[in-house]
Design an enzyme around this catalytic site. Structure first.
Site, PDB file in Angstrom:
ATOM      1  N   ASP A   1      -0.567  -5.250  -5.404  1.00  0.00           N
ATOM      2  CA  ASP A   1       0.299  -4.046  -5.097  1.00  0.00           C
ATOM      3  C   ASP A   1       1.399  -3.996  -6.248  1.00  0.00           C
ATOM      4  O   ASP A   1       2.399  -3.684  -5.883  1.00  0.00           O
ATOM      5  CB  ASP A   1       1.156  -4.618  -3.779  1.00  0.00           C
ATOM      6  CG  ASP A   1       0.345  -4.155  -2.354  1.00  0.00           C
ATOM      7  OD1 ASP A   1      -0.327  -2.884  -2.541  1.00  0.00           O
ATOM      8  OD2 ASP A   1       0.751  -4.604  -1.413  1.00  0.00           O
TER       9      ASP A   1
ATOM     10  N   LYS B   1       3.598  -0.828  -6.885  1.00  0.00           N
ATOM     11  CA  LYS B   1       4.595  -0.490  -5.750  1.00  0.00           C
ATOM     12  C   LYS B   1       5.837  -0.750  -6.749  1.00  0.00           C
ATOM     13  O   LYS B   1       6.911  -0.199  -6.360  1.00  0.00           O
ATOM     14  CB  LYS B   1       4.560  -1.407  -4.822  1.00  0.00           C
ATOM     15  CG  LYS B   1       3.671  -1.125  -3.788  1.00  0.00           C
ATOM     16  CD  LYS B   1       3.654  -1.965  -2.428  1.00  0.00           C
ATOM     17  CE  LYS B   1       2.767  -1.327  -1.368  1.00  0.00           C
ATOM     18  NZ  LYS B   1       2.539  -2.201  -0.272  1.00  0.00           N
TER      19      LYS B   1
ATOM     20  N   HIS C   1       0.699   4.179  -5.817  1.00  0.00           N
ATOM     21  CA  HIS C   1       0.625   2.865  -6.225  1.00  0.00           C
ATOM     22  C   HIS C   1      -0.590   2.126  -6.927  1.00  0.00           C
ATOM     23  O   HIS C   1      -0.442   1.361  -7.826  1.00  0.00           O
ATOM     24  CB  HIS C   1       1.608   1.889  -5.293  1.00  0.00           C
ATOM     25  CG  HIS C   1       0.440   1.320  -4.096  1.00  0.00           C
ATOM     26  ND1 HIS C   1       0.169   1.857  -3.020  1.00  0.00           N
ATOM     27  CD2 HIS C   1      -0.232   0.123  -4.264  1.00  0.00           C
ATOM     28  CE1 HIS C   1      -0.446   1.206  -2.272  1.00  0.00           C
ATOM     29  NE2 HIS C   1      -0.852   0.106  -2.973  1.00  0.00           N
TER      30      HIS C   1
ATOM     31  N   HIS D   1      -8.503  -0.773  -4.125  1.00  0.00           N
ATOM     32  CA  HIS D   1      -8.320  -1.532  -3.103  1.00  0.00           C
ATOM     33  C   HIS D   1      -7.976  -0.832  -1.791  1.00  0.00           C
ATOM     34  O   HIS D   1      -7.997  -1.182  -0.533  1.00  0.00           O
ATOM     35  CB  HIS D   1      -7.317  -2.630  -3.203  1.00  0.00           C
ATOM     36  CG  HIS D   1      -5.916  -2.394  -3.192  1.00  0.00           C
ATOM     37  ND1 HIS D   1      -5.018  -2.005  -4.345  1.00  0.00           N
ATOM     38  CD2 HIS D   1      -4.916  -2.140  -2.242  1.00  0.00           C
ATOM     39  CE1 HIS D   1      -4.012  -1.576  -4.079  1.00  0.00           C
ATOM     40  NE2 HIS D   1      -3.794  -1.779  -2.975  1.00  0.00           N
TER      41      HIS D   1
END
Length: 398
Positions: free
Chosen positions: A225, A228, A253, A277
């Site tokens: 992540d 982000k 993201h 992902h």
């Protein structure tokens, strides 16, 4: 013929002792003559047969063997073949009569260093012995050099390995710090990265990944992540449902993350996890709408444990659901959102094992975020103990 008295020099010694010569012949006169010629400079032993010579090698080491070719029982050539196996450093010189010179030449082909022809010229005997022992010294020095070089290579390789492990640990610590900082912006998923790393490694091992793929999975799960960072706080921390426009920004993201770690060599495999992902097995995911095996295997593994963690973790607006609920949902979307083989591998791991990994990871995360309180409760070495227990679960024999 007789030998003259000579002063031994340094080249006649091995490990502080006179070099040892074994004279092998069934003719006592030949044995006595050679012994008298060499005994002042060398430690000479004798044997009347090849069999007796081999027996002496069981209890002693000789730098040089001077052996007749024709003897009762085993021949000198048979002895030569045996010595090449049991004493490969020992130099062998063969004795032959004029009528067996051809056999002596054959002995050279089989590995003898030189040969002497009867009747002897004692000066020639001394010269051949000297050359033979100089050859022994060269062979021994070469073997010692090769051994020392091999040990040095082993040492340097071990040092390099330790340095690479230390460097990898430093990378890992830096990346963990980065994801920790990122999670301070998204309190809803606090500790999520640590959990999915542990879950991913356990599932990756169950699925059969090894070496570089496991490293890619670990770092990919940790950084999944990171993109982000490019999502505004107003969206990332919004307590209500996102609008369609906000979802468009949120779905960027993975691309942001891929761009952030692009060009970092050791994160090449991890970059595929970061970028893919949110792809789905049936091609309905984002951002590239990849399908099936076109999706990186590490990303396919990660998407299963990411969903599992999301289902079973508490959120401000709901309690985490049970393992059984999570499995039902994974099964429901197996073959559409998720790779069915990965879901099958997930189910092979006992539920209690997933729960233990979760608890240990949460406790370890708490140790990192609240070190003083945790130290008072559990002691200084908690983090090391927890990492060890988590690793033992991840690497438990299948």
């Amino acid at each position: 013929m007789h030998s003259t008295t000579k002063k031994a020099n340094g080249n006649n010694y091995s490990n502080g002792h006179l070099k040892q010569i074994l004279i092998v012949d069934d003719d006592e006169g030949i044995v006595r003559l050679l012994t008298e010629c060499l005994v002042d400079d060398y430690d000479c032993a004798t044997a009347a047969s090849a069999e007796e010579a081999l027996a002496k090698f069981r209890v002693n080491e000789f730098q040089l063997v001077i052996s007749d070719i024709l003897m009762p029982g085993m021949t000198g050539l048979d002895l030569l073949a045996q010595l090449k196996t049991i004493a490969p450093k020992t130099v062998v010189v063969m004795i032959s009569g004029v009528q067996t010179v051809e056999s002596a030449i054959n002995a050279l082909r089989l590995g003898a260093f030189d040969y002497l022809v009867k009747p002897f010229n004692l000066q020639n005997v001394e010269a051949v012995v000297k050359r033979s022992l100089e050859h022994y010294d060269l062979v021994t020095a070469k073997l010692l050099y090769e051994y020392q070089l091999e040990e040095l290579v082993k040492q340097r390789t071990a040092e390099l390995g330790d340095a690479l492990v230390s460097l990898e640990d430093a990378y890992r610590s830096t990346l963990r710090a980065l994801t920790t900082a990122l999670e301070t912006r998204d309190l809803e998923t606090h500790g999520h990265s640590e959990r999915v790393v542990s879950f991913s490694l356990r599932l990756g091992r169950e699925f059969g990944l090894e070496g570089p793929q496991m490293k890619a999975l670990e770092f990919g799960a940790l950084l999944h992540d990171i993109g982000k960072i490019g999502v505004p706080d107003s969206i990332l921390r919004k307590p209500a449902k996102l609008t369609e426009d906000e979802w468009i920004l949120m779905r960027e993201h993975p691309a942001h993350g891929k761009q952030i770690i692009k060009g970092i060599k050791f994160l090449e495999g991890a970059a595929r996890v970061v970028a893919q992902h949110h792809e789905r097995w049936n091609g309905t995911g984002y951002p590239q709408k990849l399908r099936g095996a076109d999706i990186d295997v590490c990303a396919r593994i990660f998407s299963v444990v990411d969903a599992f963690d999301a289902i079973t973790s508490d959120r401000p607006y709901r309690r985490g659901r049970s393992y059984e609920d999570a499995v039902r949902e994974l099964e429901q979307h197996s073959g559409s959102q998720f790779d069915a083989e990965v879901v099958s591998a997930f189910k092979r791991v006992p539920a209690a094992e997933w729960e233990e990994i979760r608890k240990l990871t949460i406790l370890n995360s708490a140790a990192a975020y609240k070190p003083v309180k945790i130290q008072l409760l559990y002691g200084d070495n908690l983090s090391n103990v927890l990492h060890s227990r988590i690793n033992s679960l991840i690497h438990r024999p299948l």
